[in-house]
Design an enzyme around this catalytic site. Structure first.
Site, PDB file in Angstrom:
ATOM      1  N   SER A 164      21.615 -79.360   4.632  1.00 38.22           N
ATOM      2  CA  SER A 164      21.043 -79.421   5.988  1.00 38.22           C
ATOM      3  C   SER A 164      21.389 -80.691   6.759  1.00 38.22           C
ATOM      4  O   SER A 164      21.194 -80.729   7.972  1.00 38.22           O
ATOM      5  CB  SER A 164      19.527 -79.273   5.925  1.00 38.22           C
ATOM      6  OG  SER A 164      19.198 -77.922   5.830  1.00 38.22           O
TER       7      SER A 164
ATOM      8  N   LYS B  14      23.561 -80.184   9.633  1.00 35.15           N
ATOM      9  CA  LYS B  14      23.048 -79.591  10.884  1.00 35.15           C
ATOM     10  C   LYS B  14      23.068 -80.607  12.020  1.00 35.15           C
ATOM     11  O   LYS B  14      23.305 -80.256  13.168  1.00 35.15           O
ATOM     12  CB  LYS B  14      21.618 -79.071  10.671  1.00 35.15           C
ATOM     13  CG  LYS B  14      21.542 -77.873   9.735  1.00 35.15           C
ATOM     14  CD  LYS B  14      20.092 -77.545   9.381  1.00 35.15           C
ATOM     15  CE  LYS B  14      20.005 -76.317   8.480  1.00 35.15           C
ATOM     16  NZ  LYS B  14      18.653 -76.123   7.942  1.00 35.15           N
TER      17      LYS B  14
ATOM     18  N   TYR C 153      29.575 -71.644   7.971  1.00 39.66           N
ATOM     19  CA  TYR C 153      28.304 -72.354   7.713  1.00 39.66           C
ATOM     20  C   TYR C 153      28.232 -72.859   6.268  1.00 39.66           C
ATOM     21  O   TYR C 153      27.815 -73.988   6.019  1.00 39.66           O
ATOM     22  CB  TYR C 153      27.126 -71.415   8.023  1.00 39.66           C
ATOM     23  CG  TYR C 153      25.774 -72.020   7.712  1.00 39.66           C
ATOM     24  CD1 TYR C 153      25.199 -72.971   8.546  1.00 39.66           C
ATOM     25  CD2 TYR C 153      25.055 -71.632   6.567  1.00 39.66           C
ATOM     26  CE1 TYR C 153      23.958 -73.525   8.252  1.00 39.66           C
ATOM     27  CE2 TYR C 153      23.815 -72.183   6.272  1.00 39.66           C
ATOM     28  CZ  TYR C 153      23.266 -73.129   7.113  1.00 39.66           C
ATOM     29  OH  TYR C 153      22.042 -73.684   6.818  1.00 39.66           O
TER      30      TYR C 153
END
Ligand SMILES: NC(=O)CC[C@H](N)C(=O)O
Length: 308
Positions: free
Chosen positions: A65, A68, A192
């Site tokens: 993450s 991100k 992703y």
């Protein structure tokens, strides 16, 4: 400006390691399950170009993450604020990072770019003609932030997540049904999962944190790598949403803009003062590194790093 003493850092690392037994390594991405929960390393990068570190800083951590925030910076530069925030919101949430529940509420718009639904929208906005071109653009940006041309992604971790990312696929299909994304879901998952599998040491993480701490400027050359406003927006999201649904408690106890990942990595940016990179794979129930958060709490108190 405090001097970060390596002996002191090593002592803090040993203290924080005692908390590893309260955490658990993420294994919903099978390749991450191999990590050693007792590992803990830290690097502190200051604007004078010095790095203080403790623990095994040669170990590489996948961003998960943490990516991100980097994808968000790139996409804000590609599209501008208005276009990005038309598709994804700015509000924190007390739901877990992979929750689908809030997406049911109208208008359909992920609450923020730090939860998976929002991050998938952001990744879908990375410009380029193909998945590999878009990944290369992101990698080039990350390499510049870290000042390290060697940075790449772990094929093993990317594949492991790609093969098991059923929940993220569900989020994508939901978003596609509501026309928030319009690309092929398998392509988006390919990009992703590779983005999340970009790997680096905690020294690289600390140097990226320092770029944010210096309002987007390269610590070495002083050149802007991203506009000040982009760095400001990213740091604000780190404060409000960077530690998932534990961001409020973290702001009170630590008070440093930070972004964590389920690999156990944490990237932190102390405005004007330093970047901090941490790797400690034992996670609490919200998905944050137990030992990493303890260590940051200690550093914040010792060196008065809270921004509040
Ligand atoms: N919280 C995280 O680090 C999640 C990242 C992970 N790749 C996922 O999407 O599930």
């Amino acid at each position: 400006m405090p001097v970060y003493n390596e002996e002191e850092l090593a002592r803090f690392v040993e203290e924080a390691k005692l908390y590893a037994r309260y955490g658990k390594v993420a294994d919903y991405i099978p390749a991450l399950g191999k990590a050693n929960p007792n590992e803990l390393s830290v690097a502190v990068y200051t604007p004078d170009g010095k790095v203080a570190s403790a623990g095994d800083v040669t170990v590489k951590v996948t961003l998960q993450s943490i990516s991100k925030i980097l994808a968000l910076a790139l996409v804000l530069m590609d599209h501008g604020e208005d276009e990005v925030f038309h598709k994804v919101g700015m509000e924190p949430t007390d739901y877990p990072f992979h929750s689908i529940a809030k997406l049911e509420e109208k208008p359909v718009k992920p609450l923020n770019p730090m939860i998976n639904a929002g991050a998938l929208v952001v990744t879908s906005m990375i410009q380029g003609g193909s998945v590999s071109e878009r990944l290369e653009r992101l990698l080039a940006f990350v390499r510049r932030l870290a000042g390290n041309e060697q940075i790449a992604y772990s094929e093993e971790v990317a594949r492991s997540e790609f093969e098991t990312a059923f929940l993220n696929r569900s989020l994508c299909y939901f978003l596609k049904q509501h026309r928030i994304i319009d690309e092929d879901v398998e392509e988006l998952m390919d990009l992703y999962t590779k983005q999340c599998a970009i790997e680096m040491t905690c020294i690289d993480l600390a140097r990226i944190g320092l770029v944010f701490a210096l309002d987007g400027r390269d610590p070495h050359s002083g050149e802007p790598i991203m506009p000040l406003d982009v760095a400001r927006i990213c740091k604000t999201f780190m404060v409000t949403c960077g530690m998932y649904n534990a961001s409020g408690e973290f702001a009170i106890k630590v008070g440093i803009p930070a972004k964590s990942g389920v690999s156990g990595g944490i990237l932190a940016a102390v405005p004007g003062r330093c970047g901090i990179g941490i790797f400690g794979p034992a996670l609490d129930d919200k998905g944050n590194s137990v030992t990493g958060v303890k260590l940051l709490e200690r550093l914040s108190k010792t060196y008065s790093l809270s921004i509040f």
